[in-house]
Design a protein around this motif. Structure first.
Motif, short mmCIF file in Angstrom:
data_model
loop_
_atom_site.label_atom_id
_atom_site.label_comp_id
_atom_site.label_asym_id
_atom_site.label_seq_id
_atom_site.Cartn_x
_atom_site.Cartn_y
_atom_site.Cartn_z
N ARG A 46 -14.10 -5.79 7.85
CA ARG A 46 -14.21 -4.78 7.47
C ARG A 46 -13.49 -3.47 7.91
NH1 ARG A 46 -17.16 -8.57 7.57
NH2 ARG A 46 -19.25 -8.51 6.14
N ASP A 47 -11.95 -3.09 8.67
CA ASP A 47 -11.06 -2.28 9.52
C ASP A 47 -10.92 -1.35 8.40
OD1 ASP A 47 -9.51 -0.15 11.04
OD2 ASP A 47 -8.50 -2.44 11.25
N SER A 48 -11.77 0.17 8.32
CA SER A 48 -11.36 1.05 7.02
C SER A 48 -10.11 1.88 7.95
CB SER A 48 -12.31 2.32 6.65
OG SER A 48 -12.39 2.81 8.27
N LYS A 49 -9.14 1.96 8.07
CA LYS A 49 -8.10 2.44 8.68
C LYS A 49 -7.06 2.00 7.52
CE LYS A 49 -4.68 3.39 12.07
NZ LYS A 49 -4.64 3.16 14.34
N VAL A 50 -7.01 -0.08 8.02
CA VAL A 50 -6.40 -0.71 7.54
C VAL A 50 -6.06 -0.49 5.64
CG1 VAL A 50 -5.25 -3.14 7.04
CG2 VAL A 50 -6.39 -2.33 8.79
N HIS A 51 -7.53 -0.15 5.51
CA HIS A 51 -8.27 -0.21 3.99
C HIS A 51 -7.25 1.31 3.90
CE1 HIS A 51 -10.21 0.56 0.83
NE2 HIS A 51 -10.15 2.10 0.81
N HIS A 52 -6.77 1.63 3.88
CA HIS A 52 -6.69 3.35 4.18
C HIS A 52 -4.55 3.09 3.70
CE1 HIS A 52 -10.59 5.68 3.21
NE2 HIS A 52 -10.28 5.02 4.24
N GLU A 53 -4.82 2.98 4.94
CA GLU A 53 -3.03 2.42 5.42
C GLU A 53 -2.02 1.93 3.46
OE1 GLU A 53 -2.63 0.08 8.81
OE2 GLU A 53 -2.68 2.34 9.89
N LEU A 54 -3.18 0.27 3.69
CA LEU A 54 -3.29 0.03 2.42
C LEU A 54 -3.12 0.71 1.02
CD1 LEU A 54 -2.06 -2.28 1.57
CD2 LEU A 54 -4.69 -3.13 1.23
N GLN A 55 -4.04 1.13 1.24
CA GLN A 55 -4.05 2.32 -0.11
C GLN A 55 -2.34 3.14 -0.66
OE1 GLN A 55 -7.28 5.84 -0.48
NE2 GLN A 55 -7.51 4.27 -3.02
N ALA A 56 -2.12 3.45 0.83
CA ALA A 56 -1.11 4.78 0.56
C ALA A 56 -0.31 4.24 0.32
CB ALA A 56 -1.57 5.80 2.44
N ASP A 57 -0.22 2.81 1.20
CA ASP A 57 1.58 2.09 1.06
C ASP A 57 1.37 2.27 -0.11
OD1 ASP A 57 2.19 2.81 3.40
OD2 ASP A 57 1.25 0.75 4.23
N LEU A 58 0.66 1.58 -1.02
CA LEU A 58 0.74 1.72 -2.66
C LEU A 58 0.66 2.36 -3.48
CD1 LEU A 58 -2.52 -1.67 -2.75
CD2 LEU A 58 0.41 -1.47 -3.06
N VAL A 59 0.15 3.22 -3.04
CA VAL A 59 0.35 4.97 -3.77
C VAL A 59 1.63 5.21 -4.03
CG1 VAL A 59 0.52 7.44 -3.91
CG2 VAL A 59 -1.70 5.41 -3.93
N ASN A 60 2.51 5.11 -2.54
CA ASN A 60 3.75 5.33 -2.05
C ASN A 60 4.96 4.43 -2.78
OD1 ASN A 60 3.39 7.54 -0.31
ND2 ASN A 60 3.72 6.56 1.42
N THR A 61 4.27 3.35 -2.98
CA THR A 61 5.28 2.25 -3.54
C THR A 61 5.17 2.37 -4.89
OG1 THR A 61 4.81 0.05 -2.08
CG2 THR A 61 5.37 -0.52 -3.87
N HIS A 62 4.06 2.81 -6.20
CA HIS A 62 4.65 3.35 -7.01
C HIS A 62 5.20 4.22 -7.75
CE1 HIS A 62 1.38 0.30 -8.66
NE2 HIS A 62 0.87 0.12 -7.83
N MET A 63 5.14 5.50 -6.82
CA MET A 63 6.78 6.43 -6.96
C MET A 63 7.73 5.99 -6.63
SD MET A 63 4.76 9.21 -7.67
CE MET A 63 6.30 10.70 -7.25
N GLY A 64 7.79 5.27 -5.90
CA GLY A 64 9.19 5.22 -5.20
C GLY A 64 9.66 4.39 -6.36
N LYS A 65 8.90 2.86 -7.37
CA LYS A 65 9.14 2.64 -9.13
C LYS A 65 10.06 3.46 -10.41
CE LYS A 65 7.84 -2.05 -7.73
NZ LYS A 65 6.68 -2.84 -8.70
N ILE A 66 8.65 4.70 -9.94
CA ILE A 66 9.42 5.07 -11.01
C ILE A 66 10.62 6.30 -10.49
CG2 ILE A 66 8.48 7.65 -12.07
CD1 ILE A 66 7.12 4.83 -13.00
N ARG A 67 10.41 6.81 -9.36
CA ARG A 67 11.82 7.53 -8.92
C ARG A 67 13.29 6.71 -9.44
NH1 ARG A 67 9.16 8.44 -3.98
NH2 ARG A 67 7.81 10.20 -4.32
N ASP A 68 13.49 4.98 -9.35
CA ASP A 68 14.16 4.22 -9.64
C ASP A 68 14.52 4.30 -10.93
OD1 ASP A 68 14.61 4.17 -6.82
OD2 ASP A 68 12.75 1.80 -6.28
N VAL A 69 13.37 4.59 -12.07
CA VAL A 69 13.75 4.31 -13.78
C VAL A 69 14.83 5.48 -13.39
CG1 VAL A 69 12.37 4.15 -15.49
CG2 VAL A 69 11.10 3.52 -13.51
N PRO A 70 16.17 5.16 -14.64
CA PRO A 70 16.78 6.80 -14.85
C PRO A 70 16.10 6.97 -15.90
CG PRO A 70 17.83 3.95 -16.04
CD PRO A 70 16.20 4.15 -14.34
#
Length: 322
Positions: free
Chosen positions: A293-317
């Motif tokens: 029930r750690d809400s801090k880890v929840h928000h960190e996981l969500q933020a990392d997933l947001v950055n992960t999706h943006m990183g994949k978009i940047r890698d697409v030519p």
């Protein structure tokens, strides 16, 4: 379902339950054939008709039809629950995790949601409304997690380690590390992109409920049964039968999931390894509850997933305008 699957169920029930055998009464009159009893139960599950309506087709009275339905559902649960209503094995978990990684959500083991089944004959004293939170509090989904009896999934997002698998959920669920929710009213481009992918993947559970209700109309219309125990066995048996149908027809589906196993789908031939070791029982049960029930880890996981999706978009030519 296809004919051979239904006949398999009829044969297994006949071998394990004396009720589904043709017997002779004291007047040497033959009873109802087992195929007729199973057909009665399947018609009530598939079409959601009342017990009396079956009499027009199979010539079985309403009381007998209800007894056929109860015994059929209990028999299906007893015979097939261990195979078609079990938790994922280690191999299943690895396959699910790799598919989730290809879809842009490392560490995801599925989506979670609540399906409502109206009770037509609900007593007035019990009348009330259950939402996803009420159902979650009564659900045993995370009991094994708190007791340390489930595999601990280890994965990395933006070089940050995580050791708990998660489900995609809608906004009503609490902010736990086991849930990844969408972003309400996203403003920035990364948030909009994440919300698009999260809501797109979460439609899988909605489609699953839709297919289940389309196959078994009894759980789409208001339930006519009076006993809560009868409602429980009907729902469990419908899920088991659905999984049996999916397994039987899997070869006829488009090869959608196997495409994710190919390196071309992800652009990489080295998928991220996942550790799914089963840890011993936690020495401190309260520590396990706090981790869940750690809400801090929840928000960190969500933020990392947001950055992960943006990183994949940047890698697409980018395509050049002709």
């Amino acid at each position: 379902m296809r004919k051979h699957v239904f006949l398999r169920i009829v044969g297994d029930l006949s071998s394990n339950d004396n009720y589904f055998t043709q017997r002779v009464d004291a007047a040497y009159k033959e009873g109802i054939f087992p195929l007729a009893k199973c057909t009665t139960a399947m018609r009530m599950l598939a079409y959601g008709v009342a017990a009396d309506a079956v009499n027009e087709y199979i010539k079985i009275g309403g009381t007998t039809a209800l007894e056929c339905l109860r015994r059929f559902c209990k028999g299906v649960i007893q015979l097939y629950e261990h195979e078609y209503l079990r938790a994922p094995t280690q191999d299943d978990l690895q396959r699910i995790l790799h598919v989730s990684e290809m879809r842009g959500f490392p560490g995801m083991i599925g989506s979670i949601d609540c399906m409502h089944w109206e009770w037509k004959n609900c007593p007035t004293a019990w009348e009330g409304t259950l939402n996803d939170i009420n159902v979650l509090d009564r659900s045993p989904v995370f009991d094994d997690v708190e007791q340390g009896n489930t595999p601990r999934v280890k994965f990395f997002l933006n070089q940050r380690p995580y050791d708990m698998a998660y489900y995609l959920a809608d906004g009503i669920y609490p902010s736990y590390p086991t849930f990844v929710k969408s972003i309400r009213l996203p403003q920035s481009e990364p948030d909009k992109l994440f919300a698009k992918y999260q809501e797109g993947c979460r439609k899988d559970i909605e489609r699953a409920f839709g297919v289940l209700q389309a196959r078994f109309k009894i759980i789409r219309e208001p339930a006519r049964m009076w006993d809560i125990a009868d409602l429980a066995i009907i729902m469990r048996s419908c899920i088991i039968l659905h999984n049996m149908i999916v397994e039987d027809e899997r070869d006829t589906y488009a090869q959608h999931w196997t495409d994710y196993d190919q390196s071309e789908a992800s652009g990489s031939s080295t998928p991220q390894p996942f550790s799914t070791e089963v840890l011993p029982v936690f020495a401190n049960h309260m520590r396990a509850r706090s981790e869940l029930r750690d809400s801090k880890v929840h928000h960190e996981l969500q933020a990392d997933l947001v950055n992960t999706h943006m990183g994949k978009i940047r890698d697409v030519p980018k395509l050049k305008r002709l």
